[in-house]
Design a protein around this motif. Structure first.
Motif, PDB file in Angstrom:
ATOM      1  N   TRP A   1      -3.852 -61.416   9.276  1.00  0.00           N
ATOM      2  CA  TRP A   1      -4.136 -62.487   8.323  1.00  0.00           C
ATOM      3  C   TRP A   1      -3.102 -62.589   7.200  1.00  0.00           C
ATOM      4  CZ3 TRP A   1      -7.620 -59.705  11.015  1.00  0.00           C
ATOM      5  CH2 TRP A   1      -8.560 -60.430  11.751  1.00  0.00           C
TER       6      TRP A   1
ATOM      7  N   ARG B   1      -1.985 -60.638   4.964  1.00  0.00           N
ATOM      8  CA  ARG B   1      -2.440 -60.171   3.657  1.00  0.00           C
ATOM      9  C   ARG B   1      -1.660 -58.943   3.186  1.00  0.00           C
ATOM     10  NH1 ARG B   1      -6.958 -62.917   1.971  1.00  0.00           N
ATOM     11  NH2 ARG B   1      -8.311 -63.799   3.562  1.00  0.00           N
TER      12      ARG B   1
ATOM     13  N   ARG C   1     -18.521 -56.170   3.347  1.00  0.00           N
ATOM     14  CA  ARG C   1     -17.153 -56.667   3.167  1.00  0.00           C
ATOM     15  C   ARG C   1     -16.452 -55.860   2.086  1.00  0.00           C
ATOM     16  NH1 ARG C   1     -17.111 -62.713   1.871  1.00  0.00           N
ATOM     17  NH2 ARG C   1     -15.200 -62.350   0.712  1.00  0.00           N
TER      18      ARG C   1
ATOM     19  N   GLN D   1      -5.475 -56.160   8.240  1.00  0.00           N
ATOM     20  CA  GLN D   1      -5.447 -57.367   7.419  1.00  0.00           C
ATOM     21  C   GLN D   1      -4.039 -57.953   7.366  1.00  0.00           C
ATOM     22  OE1 GLN D   1      -7.523 -59.261   5.464  1.00  0.00           O
ATOM     23  NE2 GLN D   1      -9.415 -58.266   6.079  1.00  0.00           N
TER      24      GLN D   1
ATOM     25  N   SER E   1      -1.439 -61.066  -2.266  1.00  0.00           N
ATOM     26  CA  SER E   1      -1.409 -61.355  -0.840  1.00  0.00           C
ATOM     27  C   SER E   1      -0.192 -62.249  -0.552  1.00  0.00           C
ATOM     28  CB  SER E   1      -2.695 -62.055  -0.426  1.00  0.00           C
ATOM     29  OG  SER E   1      -2.711 -62.298   0.962  1.00  0.00           O
TER      30      SER E   1
ATOM     31  N   ALA F   1     -10.463 -55.145  10.628  1.00  0.00           N
ATOM     32  CA  ALA F   1     -10.317 -55.769   9.304  1.00  0.00           C
ATOM     33  C   ALA F   1     -11.663 -56.237   8.767  1.00  0.00           C
ATOM     34  CB  ALA F   1      -9.344 -56.943   9.385  1.00  0.00           C
ATOM     35  N   PHE F   2     -12.671 -56.330   9.651  1.00  0.00           N
ATOM     36  CA  PHE F   2     -14.008 -56.768   9.248  1.00  0.00           C
ATOM     37  C   PHE F   2     -14.922 -55.547   9.134  1.00  0.00           C
ATOM     38  CE2 PHE F   2     -12.073 -60.281  11.585  1.00  0.00           C
ATOM     39  CZ  PHE F   2     -12.230 -61.325  10.688  1.00  0.00           C
TER      40      PHE F   2
ATOM     41  N   GLN G   1      -7.482 -55.555  15.808  1.00  0.00           N
ATOM     42  CA  GLN G   1      -7.414 -56.279  14.539  1.00  0.00           C
ATOM     43  C   GLN G   1      -8.795 -56.545  13.947  1.00  0.00           C
ATOM     44  OE1 GLN G   1      -4.971 -59.782  14.742  1.00  0.00           O
ATOM     45  NE2 GLN G   1      -3.080 -58.622  14.957  1.00  0.00           N
TER      46      GLN G   1
ATOM     47  N   TRP H   1      -7.440 -50.283   7.818  1.00  0.00           N
ATOM     48  CA  TRP H   1      -8.037 -51.563   7.433  1.00  0.00           C
ATOM     49  C   TRP H   1      -6.975 -52.487   6.839  1.00  0.00           C
ATOM     50  CZ3 TRP H   1      -8.276 -54.260   2.873  1.00  0.00           C
ATOM     51  CH2 TRP H   1      -9.112 -55.382   2.870  1.00  0.00           C
ATOM     52  N   TYR H   2      -6.173 -51.955   5.929  1.00  0.00           N
ATOM     53  CA  TYR H   2      -5.126 -52.764   5.295  1.00  0.00           C
ATOM     54  C   TYR H   2      -4.108 -53.232   6.334  1.00  0.00           C
ATOM     55  CZ  TYR H   2      -0.889 -53.812   2.661  1.00  0.00           C
ATOM     56  OH  TYR H   2       0.239 -54.417   2.180  1.00  0.00           O
TER      57      TYR H   2
ATOM     58  N   ASP I   1     -13.894 -67.068  11.605  1.00  0.00           N
ATOM     59  CA  ASP I   1     -14.296 -65.655  11.578  1.00  0.00           C
ATOM     60  C   ASP I   1     -15.623 -65.406  12.263  1.00  0.00           C
ATOM     61  OD1 ASP I   1     -11.993 -65.186  10.222  1.00  0.00           O
ATOM     62  OD2 ASP I   1     -12.925 -64.678   8.303  1.00  0.00           O
TER      63      ASP I   1
END
Length: 339
Positions: free
Chosen positions: A204, A206, A141, A200, A276, A43-44, A40, A196-197, A24
């Motif tokens: 990743w 999630r 975060r 993720q 997740s 997501a951060f 993407q 955002w979701y 990351d």
């Protein structure tokens, strides 16, 4: 951990970027230098990349600045734990297996510094400063959302008249505004309130999964023959299960002791990880669970007065912790999956 890094520099001729710039970190550096050029990367959360961008204006590389900031922030986080639970608590956190993530440009150390101090200030009934610190944590975060909820519970359960509780809750509108602002920014970029979701889930894995399926997928990840080309993955995924179990135990212990806000802080994170696709990055999240480190720290309390056998046990635990910590640092520094 520093010695492990130096050893790898000399024996494998690895540069600083090869050691500290893995996983990351590459995303954070890219966002700091180029913004959200990759869809993407949303997501951060923006707080950490923005801080890296500002501090790198000194002329130092973003990676070097991030490493120095992470080390400095880990010191502040340990200082907050010292205030919360004493020296043994701070030392326990510094000896955490995944502490390598507090000395590389990840969000763990800066988030822990802000979140732990926010908690310390809130328990001291200094809600203005607690809200400012929580707002900074929320910019770093998504764990800041869980921090806000836990602080709401603390505000409601802390002694005081109804109007005092109301003022505490009003202060917490500040970190809520930070999260809302990022959600609104993403909506302006993508036209979606779930951007955002979605990032993720796409980047990743999630996406929402029922807890029993998540557990099943995690077990499959370290089944014999799974990811044979990456043998270390099996051990990391086994550790994820252990970390989840520890989180459940800590949550139950907090509930038993009627530490409602602390139970919410850890329990919400466990709940989120359980839905997740599989249990992933729980080993890192353990660093955020200050109630755990307070409990572990009690093992080392009164060391000068404890029996020799107990002192010996503590000494052995410290040595084992350092060995595991160095092994985990080796995983990250060599570019292997480290949670």
């Amino acid at each position: 951990m520093g010695l492990v890094a130096v050893w790898l520099m000399f024996t494998e001729h690895r540069a600083l970027n090869d050691l500290f710039g893995n996983w990351d970190v590459a995303h954070f550096v890219a966002i700091a230098e180029n913004g959200y050029a990759d869809s993407q990367d949303i997501a951060f959360f923006p707080g950490w990349p923005l801080l890296l961008r500002i501090t790198s204006m000194t002329g130092m590389s973003t990676l070097l600045v991030g490493t120095l900031l992470a080390l400095l922030a880990s010191g502040f986080a340990a200082a907050a734990l010292y205030r919360i639970g004493g020296a043994p608590t701070a030392i326990a956190w510094l000896l955490a297996p995944t502490a390598v993530f507090t000395m590389v440009p990840y969000t763990e150390s800066v988030f822990c510094a802000a979140a732990f101090w926010a908690w310390e200030r809130a328990t001291a009934k200094k809600w203005g400063s607690a809200a400012v610190l929580a707002a900074f944590a929320a910019a770093v975060r998504v764990s800041g959302v869980f921090l806000i909820v836990a602080l709401v519970v603390l505000a409601l359960t802390q002694a005081g008249k109804p109007e005092v509780r109301g003022r505490r809750l009003l202060w917490l509108a500040l970190p809520v505004a930070v999260v809302s602002a990022y959600a609104a920014y993403l909506f302006s970029l993508t036209g979606s309130w779930t951007a955002w979701y979605d990032a993720q889930a796409a980047g990743w894995a999630r996406g929402f999964t029922m807890p029993w399926d998540s557990l099943k997928h995690t077990f499959e990840a370290f089944a014999p023959g799974a990811y044979a080309d990456h043998p270390e993955w099996a051990w990391v995924f086994r550790a994820e299960v252990v970390s989840m179990a520890i989180g459940v135990v800590v949550t139950l212990a907090c509930l038993f002791r009627r530490r409602w806000a602390e139970a919410v802080w850890v329990g919400l994170q466990i709940a989120a990880f359980s839905v997740s696709y599989w249990f992933m990055s729980v080993n890192r999240a353990v660093l955020l669970w200050f109630p755990l480190w307070t409990m572990v720290g009690r093992i080392g309390e009164g060391r000068g007065k404890m029996p020799r056998w107990r002192s010996a046990v503590v000494g052995v635990l410290v040595v084992v912790a350092i060995v595991v910590q160095c092994a985990w640092a080796w995983l990250f520094f060599t570019g292997r999956w480290a949670s």
